[in-house]
Design a protein around this motif. Structure first.
Motif, short mmCIF file in Angstrom:
data_model
loop_
_atom_site.label_atom_id
_atom_site.label_comp_id
_atom_site.label_asym_id
_atom_site.label_seq_id
_atom_site.Cartn_x
_atom_site.Cartn_y
_atom_site.Cartn_z
N LEU A 55 0.84 -1.20 0.00
CA LEU A 55 0.00 0.00 0.00
C LEU A 55 0.88 1.25 0.00
O LEU A 55 0.48 2.30 0.52
CB LEU A 55 -0.95 -0.01 1.20
CG LEU A 55 -2.05 -1.07 1.20
CD1 LEU A 55 -2.87 -1.01 2.48
CD2 LEU A 55 -2.95 -0.94 -0.01
N GLY A 56 2.07 1.11 -0.57
CA GLY A 56 2.98 2.24 -0.65
C GLY A 56 4.19 2.05 0.24
O GLY A 56 4.30 1.06 0.97
N PRO A 57 5.14 2.98 0.20
CA PRO A 57 6.36 2.87 1.00
C PRO A 57 6.06 2.73 2.50
O PRO A 57 5.31 3.52 3.06
CB PRO A 57 7.10 4.18 0.70
CG PRO A 57 6.58 4.61 -0.63
CD PRO A 57 5.14 4.19 -0.65
N GLY A 58 6.63 1.72 3.11
CA GLY A 58 6.51 1.54 4.55
C GLY A 58 5.13 1.15 5.03
O GLY A 58 4.83 1.25 6.23
N PHE A 59 4.26 0.66 4.13
CA PHE A 59 2.90 0.31 4.53
C PHE A 59 2.37 -0.80 3.62
O PHE A 59 2.61 -0.79 2.41
CB PHE A 59 2.00 1.54 4.46
CG PHE A 59 0.68 1.38 5.17
CD1 PHE A 59 0.63 1.26 6.55
CD2 PHE A 59 -0.50 1.35 4.47
CE1 PHE A 59 -0.58 1.11 7.21
CE2 PHE A 59 -1.72 1.20 5.12
CZ PHE A 59 -1.75 1.08 6.50
N TYR A 60 1.65 -1.75 4.20
CA TYR A 60 1.12 -2.85 3.39
C TYR A 60 -0.13 -3.43 4.01
O TYR A 60 -0.54 -3.08 5.13
CB TYR A 60 2.19 -3.95 3.21
CG TYR A 60 2.64 -4.64 4.48
CD1 TYR A 60 2.05 -5.83 4.90
CD2 TYR A 60 3.69 -4.12 5.25
CE1 TYR A 60 2.48 -6.48 6.06
CE2 TYR A 60 4.12 -4.77 6.40
CZ TYR A 60 3.52 -5.95 6.79
OH TYR A 60 3.94 -6.58 7.93
N LEU A 61 -0.78 -4.31 3.26
CA LEU A 61 -1.93 -5.07 3.73
C LEU A 61 -1.51 -6.52 3.90
O LEU A 61 -0.84 -7.08 3.03
CB LEU A 61 -3.07 -4.95 2.73
CG LEU A 61 -4.38 -5.68 3.05
CD1 LEU A 61 -5.57 -4.91 2.50
CD2 LEU A 61 -4.40 -7.11 2.50
N GLU A 62 -1.91 -7.11 5.02
CA GLU A 62 -1.60 -8.51 5.31
C GLU A 62 -2.89 -9.31 5.40
O GLU A 62 -3.81 -8.93 6.12
CB GLU A 62 -0.85 -8.61 6.63
CG GLU A 62 -0.65 -10.05 7.12
CD GLU A 62 -0.03 -10.13 8.51
OE1 GLU A 62 0.74 -11.07 8.75
OE2 GLU A 62 -0.34 -9.25 9.35
N VAL A 63 -2.96 -10.41 4.66
CA VAL A 63 -3.99 -11.42 4.87
C VAL A 63 -3.36 -12.53 5.69
O VAL A 63 -2.27 -13.02 5.34
CB VAL A 63 -4.52 -11.98 3.53
CG1 VAL A 63 -5.49 -13.13 3.79
CG2 VAL A 63 -5.20 -10.89 2.72
#
Length: 216
Positions: A55-63
């Motif tokens: 979701l961009g630099p330094g950020f994400y979505l985890e399932v």
């Protein structure tokens, strides 16, 4: 001696699911962006596995889901996974905030986020707060705290998909107390929208190549 103020920022969103594939399919349906083959790996200590999406630099979505191939961990799994009914639908269940000093942040928090534990997955190592019973604090509205011990941040290894968090909406009866904790740990992010409501609810507005989409 002057102590530097705490600084904490959003690190990732957590989608829980009865199976990893079900969670990935749900995210793809909601956002119109495929997660496959973005498999992360196994968390051996807790008997879970995950998949990640940038979701961009330094950020994400985890399932994240229970790994059916892993032995039972002999303890409560994180993110409330032991409480999921068989076939429970995927949902945005939680979020995690990154701190440069997780011990100081956990101590400062007015609602305690759990016990700080060492975790690893492959070459990644981190500290994270986990409630002893595996439950989500404030039904997921209060973030777990994380401090990465390896570099670079996991999001840097993920393909760029053109998705960004626009807003994280947190509804909760204890919103004023949650706000006090967020302030105490130094989390000030305009994307976080916290409000008092009779029932807990998490929702994320995410900008995608197909426009603004929602996870809830």
């Amino acid at each position: 001696m002057h102590q530097a103020p705490l600084h904490t920022e959003p690190d990732h969103l957590v989608v829980t699911a009865a199976s990893l594939q079900a969670g990935m399919d749900w995210v793809e349906e909601k956002l119109g962006v495929s997660m496959a083959p973005r498999i992360g790996g196994e968390h051996v200590r807790l008997g879970t596995h995950n998949a990640l999406m940038s979701l961009g630099p330094g950020f994400y979505l985890e399932v994240i889901a229970i790994d059916p191939a892993a032995p039972a961990p002999g303890r409560a799994r994180w993110f409330g996974l032991d409480r999921l009914a068989p076939g429970a639908p995927p949902r945005l269940a939680h979020w995690v905030a990154r701190s440069g000093d997780i011990h100081a942040a956990a101590q400062a928090a007015t609602i305690k986020p759990g016990v700080i534990e060492e975790m690893s997955r492959g070459a990644l190592h981190w500290l994270i707060t986990i409630a002893a019973d595996g439950a989500l604090q404030c039904e997921g509205a209060l973030p777990s705290l994380i401090q990465w011990q390896t570099e670079p941040h996991p999001a840097s290894a993920l393909p760029e998909l053109g998705c960004r968090l626009e807003r994280l909406e947190l509804d909760h009866p204890r919103a004023p107390e949650i706000a006090e904790t967020l302030q105490a740990i130094g989390l000030r992010d305009r994307r976080i929208a916290l409000r008092t409501a009779p029932a807990p609810r998490l929702a994320a507005a995410i900008v995608t190549p197909h426009g603004l989409r929602r996870l809830d």
